[in-house]
Structures are given as structure tokens and as C-alpha cells.
Design a protein around this motif. Structure first.
Motif, PDB file in Angstrom:
ATOM      1  N   TRP A  68       0.829  -1.208   0.000  1.00 45.58           N
ATOM      2  CA  TRP A  68       0.000   0.000   0.000  1.00 45.58           C
ATOM      3  C   TRP A  68       0.863   1.256   0.000  1.00 45.58           C
ATOM      4  O   TRP A  68       0.502   2.262  -0.631  1.00 45.58           O
ATOM      5  N   ILE A  69       1.986   1.207   0.698  1.00 47.00           N
ATOM      6  CA  ILE A  69       2.901   2.353   0.694  1.00 47.00           C
ATOM      7  C   ILE A  69       3.388   2.617  -0.730  1.00 47.00           C
ATOM      8  O   ILE A  69       3.448   3.764  -1.185  1.00 47.00           O
ATOM      9  N   ALA A 111       6.061  -3.998  -5.916  1.00 47.54           N
ATOM     10  CA  ALA A 111       4.820  -4.485  -6.512  1.00 47.54           C
ATOM     11  C   ALA A 111       3.725  -3.436  -6.429  1.00 47.54           C
ATOM     12  O   ALA A 111       2.969  -3.224  -7.386  1.00 47.54           O
ATOM     13  N   GLY A 112       3.631  -2.753  -5.281  1.00 51.57           N
ATOM     14  CA  GLY A 112       2.624  -1.706  -5.145  1.00 51.57           C
ATOM     15  C   GLY A 112       2.841  -0.561  -6.114  1.00 51.57           C
ATOM     16  O   GLY A 112       1.898  -0.055  -6.729  1.00 51.57           O
ATOM     17  N   LEU A 113       4.091  -0.155  -6.266  1.00 53.67           N
ATOM     18  CA  LEU A 113       4.420   0.895  -7.231  1.00 53.67           C
ATOM     19  C   LEU A 113       4.084   0.463  -8.654  1.00 53.67           C
ATOM     20  O   LEU A 113       3.450   1.190  -9.421  1.00 53.67           O
ATOM     21  N   ALA A 114       4.520  -0.745  -9.003  1.00 57.48           N
ATOM     22  CA  ALA A 114       4.336  -1.227 -10.366  1.00 57.48           C
ATOM     23  C   ALA A 114       2.876  -1.432 -10.707  1.00 57.48           C
ATOM     24  O   ALA A 114       2.418  -1.089 -11.812  1.00 57.48           O
ATOM     25  N   ASP A 211      -4.371   4.809   3.304  1.00 54.64           N
ATOM     26  CA  ASP A 211      -3.114   4.098   3.078  1.00 54.64           C
ATOM     27  C   ASP A 211      -2.753   4.004   1.598  1.00 54.64           C
ATOM     28  O   ASP A 211      -1.565   4.027   1.248  1.00 54.64           O
ATOM     29  N   ALA A 212      -3.749   3.869   0.740  1.00 51.31           N
ATOM     30  CA  ALA A 212      -3.507   3.763  -0.704  1.00 51.31           C
ATOM     31  C   ALA A 212      -4.725   4.326  -1.424  1.00 51.31           C
ATOM     32  O   ALA A 212      -5.653   3.590  -1.752  1.00 51.31           O
ATOM     33  N   PRO A 213      -4.760   5.649  -1.657  1.00 57.12           N
ATOM     34  CA  PRO A 213      -5.949   6.291  -2.219  1.00 57.12           C
ATOM     35  C   PRO A 213      -6.368   5.682  -3.551  1.00 57.12           C
ATOM     36  O   PRO A 213      -5.536   5.421  -4.431  1.00 57.12           O
ATOM     37  N   VAL A 214      -7.665   5.449  -3.679  1.00 60.65           N
ATOM     38  CA  VAL A 214      -8.235   4.961  -4.935  1.00 60.65           C
ATOM     39  C   VAL A 214      -8.928   6.139  -5.607  1.00 60.65           C
ATOM     40  O   VAL A 214      -9.927   6.661  -5.105  1.00 60.65           O
ATOM     41  N   VAL A 215      -8.377   6.590  -6.718  1.00 58.95           N
ATOM     42  CA  VAL A 215      -8.891   7.777  -7.398  1.00 58.95           C
ATOM     43  C   VAL A 215      -8.709   7.597  -8.900  1.00 58.95           C
ATOM     44  O   VAL A 215      -7.752   6.944  -9.344  1.00 58.95           O
TER      45      VAL A 215
END
Length: 335
Positions: A68-69, A111-114, A211-215
Motif C-alpha cells: 500500500w505504501i 509491486a505496489g508501485l508497479a 493508506d492507498a488512495p483509490v482515485v
């Protein structure tokens, strides 16, 4: 008996674990693994931005996950590219961590970034690894304007425009942060969120959104290209609205009725925490939705009206709510 000390991983070992999982893309000629990446540009106009996340300031490890980060770091950078009306192309990241950090942290961050970059048509193409006292991600995002397209700036708003936001609800990230700072949320290794003494519906979703905005960032290079002015909402509606107003030499009046549903959705949680939901909606940071000004009657799908643009008045605040001044401030990095 003392706990075993995790083995120190070499940079080569970390890269060996991370690189195989990174995707490839047509516009990337040379990806991770060389001295630098080579990215094919669809036009001659490159859009570049950079931002950083620091453990203890931008996230608390026990209230989030490495994946998430990584996603959050991608969103906050890609949002700046999208707010210029550009299509994201690539990300590079300088990742620093304490000695003994488990390999899984690096692989999950990557993985989160990608994954988030890929969702917006971009690719993680490389970066750097280093040692630091706390986990830190410094991300640079690159995008390109469509051939012949001009960037969408903050400075183009005109009196008579409508102020619109590219999200259904505001204040969600601030509400999630309030739960985290109150010590009411704990996230396990599987991403399950445990809440202590909170019963308001949707609270776990608010923590997850913080933690990990969904937009929908595609509004920036899609529908938002018809905006007279645009920026991403990163430091709060009032603070960022003021920046847009100052850049355009106008003032903004927010519509209380338009924002009331946002407040009503957050009211049950605010009551449990003893907080003011209006503060979350007006001053909450890290939403990263597109904040844009359109001509009347020209608001595209994905945006909703939340205010109006007025002529500048030196005797009035840059941003008001139904004509009244607004107490409080948004997020200040040095506050």
C-alpha cells in the motif's frame, strides 16, 4: 533468549528479488537492470514531478502494508502528472531502508508501485537502493502531453467558471488518518484491518483509502483536458483551492449544499472520534482527485460541481463557503 537478527541483504540480492516481477511496456526500450532506463516519448513534451514518503511522517508501519505504501507513492506522483493533462509514462524510485529490512518489504513496495503505475499506463523503470535510519521512498514520475496539446495549468480559471472535483466523496483520507492517529487501526500481514472500539460503517475502507488512495487519475488526461484550470487535491480543498485562486487571480466560493453529502457520510465516524467532519472535507489532505474549473454547463462525466469562481476581491478571502470565511487550514509539510 534474544530474537534472531534478520540477515542483511545485499543490493544485488534485493534487485534479484524485485526485478523479475516488474512488467514491461511497449514505450519502454530499456527497463530496470541497466545504468538508466530508456523511454520512448509519444510527443516532444515531457511532464516531470517528484515527491517522497518518509516513515513516521507520511505513513506508520503498523497501520499500513508495504504494498500500500508503494501504491500511495505512485498515486501522489502520477496525480501531479495527470493534473497537467498528461498521460503517465514511467516512474523511478530511490528507496532507502534500515539495515536488516526483510526482502519482502522491497518486493511488496515494488509491486505496489508497479501495479498502480500499470493501472494508469505507466511502468516502474528503475531507481536506486540505499541505507537510511527509516524507510523512505523518493519517486519521480514522468508523463507526456498528447501531440499538440497544451498543459492544463492552475492559472486559467475565469470568473463565472464552475469548480468541480473528480471524486464522489471528499474527506475520506483525512478520516482514515484520524483513525490511524487515534491508535484505533492495526493492519496485519494479510491486509486485514482491525478497529478498536469503532463501529461506524465503512471505517476500514477509510483507513484503506488513506493508506492507498483509490482515485480516477485518467480524468486528468481525459475529461479534464477541457478544464480552464486544474490541479490535484493533495493538501486540502481550502488550501489547494486557495493556490488555484491565487494562480488565476480569482476567488472561489464553495457550495455548502454540494459538500453536505460528503460530511453526512463521515458524520458517524466523526461522532465516535469527537471530530468535526467538515474539517475533514474542507481541509483533508491526500485525496489526489482532480480539482478543476470548467465553463458553466461544460462539466464532464466523472466530475461534480462543488463551487463557483468569482472575480478577485482584495477584501475577501481567496476561498469561502457560501460567502463566509472558513476557519482552519489544510496540510502544511512544515507545520
Amino acid at each position: 533468549m534474544t530474537a534472531p537478527v534478520p540477515p542483511r541483504l545485499s543490493e544485488a540480492a534485493i534487485l534479484a528479488a524485485v526485478l523479475p516481477q516488474l512488467p514491461t511496456a511497449e514505450h519502454v526500450e530499456i527497463g530496470p537492470g541497466d545504468d538508466a532506463a530508456v523511454v520512448r516519448l509519444p510527443s516532444d513534451r515531457l511532464v516531470v514531478t517528484t515527491d517522497a514518503l518518509v516513515e513516521g511522517h507520511d505513513f506508520l508501519p503498523g497501520a499500513t502494508r508495504p504494498r500500500w505504501i508503494g501504491a500511495k507513492a505512485a498515486v501522489q506522483n502520477l496525480a501531479d502528472v495527470a493534473a497537467m493533462g498528461a498521460r503517465p509514462l514511467a516512474l523511478v524510485v530511490a528507496l532507502s531502508a534500515p539495515a536488516g529490512t526483510p526482502r519482502e518489504v522491497f518486493t511488496e513496495l515494488s509491486a505496489g508501485l508497479a501495479e498502480r503505475a500499470g493501472a494508469d499506463g505507466a511502468m516502474l523503470v528503475g531507481g536506486d537502493l540505499g541505507r537510511a535510519d527509516r524507510l523512505t521512498l523518493a519517486v519521480t514520475a514522468m508523463g507526456a502531453l498528447d501531440p499538440g496539446a497544451a498543459p492544463v495549468l492552475r492559472s486559467g480559471a475565469r470568473p463565472g467558471d464552475v469548480l468541480a472535483i473528480g471524486t464522489e466523496r471528499l474527506g475520506r483520507s483525512a478520516a482514515g488518518l484520524a483513525v490511524v492517529l487515534d491508535g484505533r487501526a492495526e493492519v496485519d500481514a494479510e491486509g486485514r484491518i482491525a478497529l478498536e472500539g469503532l463501529h461506524a460503517p465503512g471505517t476500514a475502507d477509510l483507513v484503506r483509502h488513506h493508506d492507498a488512495p483509490v482515485v480516477d487519475l485518467s480524468l486528468g488526461w481525459g475529461a479534464g483536458r477541457g478544464a480552464h484550470a486544474m490541479m490535484d487535491l493533495s493538501d486540502g480543498l481550502v488550501r489547494d483551492g486557495g493556490r488555484l485562486a491565487d494562480a488565476s487571480a480569482v476567488r472561489i466560493d464553495l457550495d455548502r449544499e454540494a459538500l453536505a453529502p460528503d460530511v453526512e457520510d463521515l458524520a458517524p465516524l466523526a461522532a465516535e472520534l469527537g471530530e468535526d467532519p467538515w474539517s475533514w472535507v474542507l481541509h483533508g489532505a491526500e485525496e489526489h482527485a482532480m480539482l478543476a474549473c470548467f465553463a458553466p454547463g461544460a462539466i464532464p462525466a466523472g466530475f461534480r460541481a462543488i463551487g463557483r469562481v468569482l472575480a478577485a476581491d482584495e477584501t475577501a478571502p481567496a476561498v469561502t463557503l457560501d460567502g463566509a470565511s472558513i476557519p482552519g487550514e489544510g496540510f502544511d509539510h512544515f507545520g
